[in-house]
Design an enzyme around this catalytic site. Structure first.
Site, PDB file in Angstrom:
ATOM      1  N   GLY B  17      10.814 -18.520 -71.097  1.00 57.33           N
ATOM      2  CA  GLY B  17      10.953 -17.067 -71.207  1.00 57.33           C
ATOM      3  C   GLY B  17       9.755 -16.395 -71.841  1.00 57.33           C
ATOM      4  N   ASN B  18       9.064 -17.104 -72.746  1.00 57.36           N
ATOM      5  CA  ASN B  18       7.945 -16.471 -73.433  1.00 57.36           C
ATOM      6  C   ASN B  18       6.688 -16.387 -72.574  1.00 57.36           C
ATOM      7  OD1 ASN B  18       8.012 -19.308 -73.712  1.00 57.36           O
ATOM      8  ND2 ASN B  18       6.330 -19.146 -75.148  1.00 57.36           N
ATOM      9  N   LYS B 134      27.116 -21.368 -73.818  1.00 61.09           N
ATOM     10  CA  LYS B 134      25.765 -20.809 -73.695  1.00 61.09           C
ATOM     11  C   LYS B 134      25.768 -19.337 -74.122  1.00 61.09           C
ATOM     12  CE  LYS B 134      21.580 -20.499 -71.701  1.00 61.09           C
ATOM     13  NZ  LYS B 134      20.426 -21.262 -72.138  1.00 61.09           N
ATOM     14  N   LYS B 213      17.679 -23.668 -67.028  1.00 62.70           N
ATOM     15  CA  LYS B 213      16.581 -23.643 -66.056  1.00 62.70           C
ATOM     16  C   LYS B 213      15.760 -24.930 -66.053  1.00 62.70           C
ATOM     17  CE  LYS B 213      12.280 -22.509 -68.043  1.00 62.70           C
ATOM     18  NZ  LYS B 213      12.544 -23.241 -69.263  1.00 62.70           N
ATOM     19  N   LYS B 275      15.180 -29.402 -72.585  1.00 61.76           N
ATOM     20  CA  LYS B 275      13.845 -29.741 -72.063  1.00 61.76           C
ATOM     21  C   LYS B 275      13.633 -31.252 -72.102  1.00 61.76           C
ATOM     22  CE  LYS B 275      11.937 -25.419 -73.772  1.00 61.76           C
ATOM     23  NZ  LYS B 275      12.502 -24.628 -72.665  1.00 61.76           N
TER      24      LYS B 275
END
Lengths: 312, 312
Positions: B17-18, B134, B213, B275
């Site tokens: 997102g960043n 979430k 994601k 991740k």
């Protein structure tokens, strides 16, 4: 690697807003998905005989996003072209998933299918950038309009925000779209007339505007060499004296008559007028056929049995 | 028609997102477009040596859309999967147009480039549908949370709506994406983890959920046979004892150690943990390389000179 003699003709279908939201409906997600079925069932069947491109409008959807962000001061407001991009995501998904289901139901699952983000170059010197003419979004009261940050126009239903509606110059993804249909992909693209951008040196930059989806679709149809262009809408075809006692629906319309009717203001702005202009542009190329037809009549129109066909 | 011996390897880069909104930023459209440049300049250069797939997150963007529709009662509220679709449109356009500009600046304009709507099948019997975990969208007060229509969870920053986060089973467009990269297209897809759908007989149907994601990207990377999977984020790589005095960044991480650190809760939920799980899944295939790296270090990470590389 394509074999022109074996390659099916290219059909571009431009879906009007009422393919998603019917008159009088609130426009929930379920309504929009449900309404799409009748249209996409026909397109699924046509995909057996045509290479297919689907474009679509976004009027009510972009209006809703505008209204939502006006309600809410807690998050940064996005410029109009970003809202158009958001509607491409929403409607692209709705069309793709509904068409997927219709293809599965008809055992036609071998055709690859994609829904693309599309942006369309406009000319920053287009005279359309002098005067905003295109009403978008919700109805405001006179008081709200006077306090608003944008140009407003008084319409029959109240005050509406108006924005610029420049001509589409070129669809940025035309080369990709052409390659995809040549490989047999069904392509959904150019939603809401495309995200408007101008070229700035070596970059593209979004610009506050809305491109007419029928004119953008005609442009795309010409750029990819489509053979047949169907503009699907909520009326049976083009009528003269529309809404009057002597209204007359036309099954065939010569290009010359169409031009004369345009000059005589037979077709409402922002509604039938850009559709007739789009059909005229596309059908100006020898051998190309444009039809304006009812959403439920797409297959009949392709067969030459419904809608208004533009002839020489 | 592909020639394996001449075909460049497939690189899938998952953007956090960043890449769009940096810490402390409000997240205007201009900020998001500007932030993307440093990432996409690197990917433009890498496109000379790799077939490229780009995926991306959508946390703040989907949160903003949720907040906007909560503010506004005048338009029908869309289910979560439609909001995810809207963010795919928005972010897909932002990435595509910025990458287009970077490719032009580097005279690499021959590579076709598309941004696709993607939906991802989840299993309605996934145990994740028992408990929403979430957090999504804005921060609410206790009072607002108690009145709200959804499940809420108390987080460090206040009450947040929570939703289901099922595992990605398969990316619906995998066949299309594979075909496109084999033809040299750069493909942007799987935004926000993909639009979650379940299969219902011969149809797909959207479902209220959010897919991680990184896990969706790992799934896609495996389904298209990617060679290298880079998860680009806002830290230099994987660290143990994160945030403590003995924090230690790891340049190489064996799969076995990673599994042990996961069990010992070294990695925060919803952040580094998925991740590491995604990198573990992908790197379980012999010969495949996964790296978690800083957004500004993507090229270095690809060259083996930055980030945390997962090894056997």
């Amino acid at each position: 690697m394509t074999h022109p003699e074996n390659t099916p003709p290219i059909l571009l279908v431009a879906l009007g807003g009422n393919a998603l939201i019917k008159k009088g409906q609130e426009g929930t997600a379920l309504q929009q998905l449900d309404n799409l079925k009748v249209t996409l069932r026909q397109i699924a069947r046509l995909s057996e005989r045509y290479r297919i491109i689907i474009t679509h409008g976004n009027g009510p959807q972009v209006g809703n996003l505008l209204l939502q962000q006006e309600c809410c001061d807690a998050v940064p407001k996005m410029p109009l072209e970003i809202l158009v991009a958001q509607t491409q995501g929403q409607i692209g998904y709705m069309i793709e998933s509904t068409l997927d289901s219709e293809l599965m139901a008809q055992n036609l699952t071998t055709r690859p299918l994609v829904s693309l983000i599309s942006y369309v170059v406009v000319d920053e010197h287009d005279p359309a950038f002098k005067t905003p003419t295109k009403p978008i979004g919700p109805i405001y009261t006179k008081k709200q309009a006077e306090k608003g940050a944008w140009p407003f126009q008084k319409t029959a239903r109240g005050y509406r925000r108006v924005t610029f509606s420049p001509k589409p110059i070129t669809i940025v993804e035309k080369r990709e779209i052409k390659q995809l249909i040549n490989m047999g992909f069904i392509v959904i693209c150019c939603g809401g007339g495309g995200i408007p951008v101008i070229r700035e040196g070596r970059a593209f930059s979004g610009i506050e505007a809305v491109i007419d989806k029928d004119l953008a679709s005609a442009r795309l149809a010409m750029e990819v060499g489509a053979d047949l262009f169907v503009i699907a809408t909520d009326v049976k075809g083009v009528a003269i004296n529309f809404g009057k006692h002597n209204q007359k629906m036309l099954r065939k319309l010569t290009r010359k008559d169409a031009q004369n009717y345009l000059k005589a203001h037979h077709f409402p702005e922002g509604s039938m007028k850009p559709k007739v202009e789009a059909a005229l542009q596309f059908s100006s190329i020898p051998g190309k056929k444009a039809v304006i037809a009812f959403l439920e009549d797409i297959e009949k129109a392709v067969a030459g049995n419904a809608g208004t066909e533009f002839i020489d």
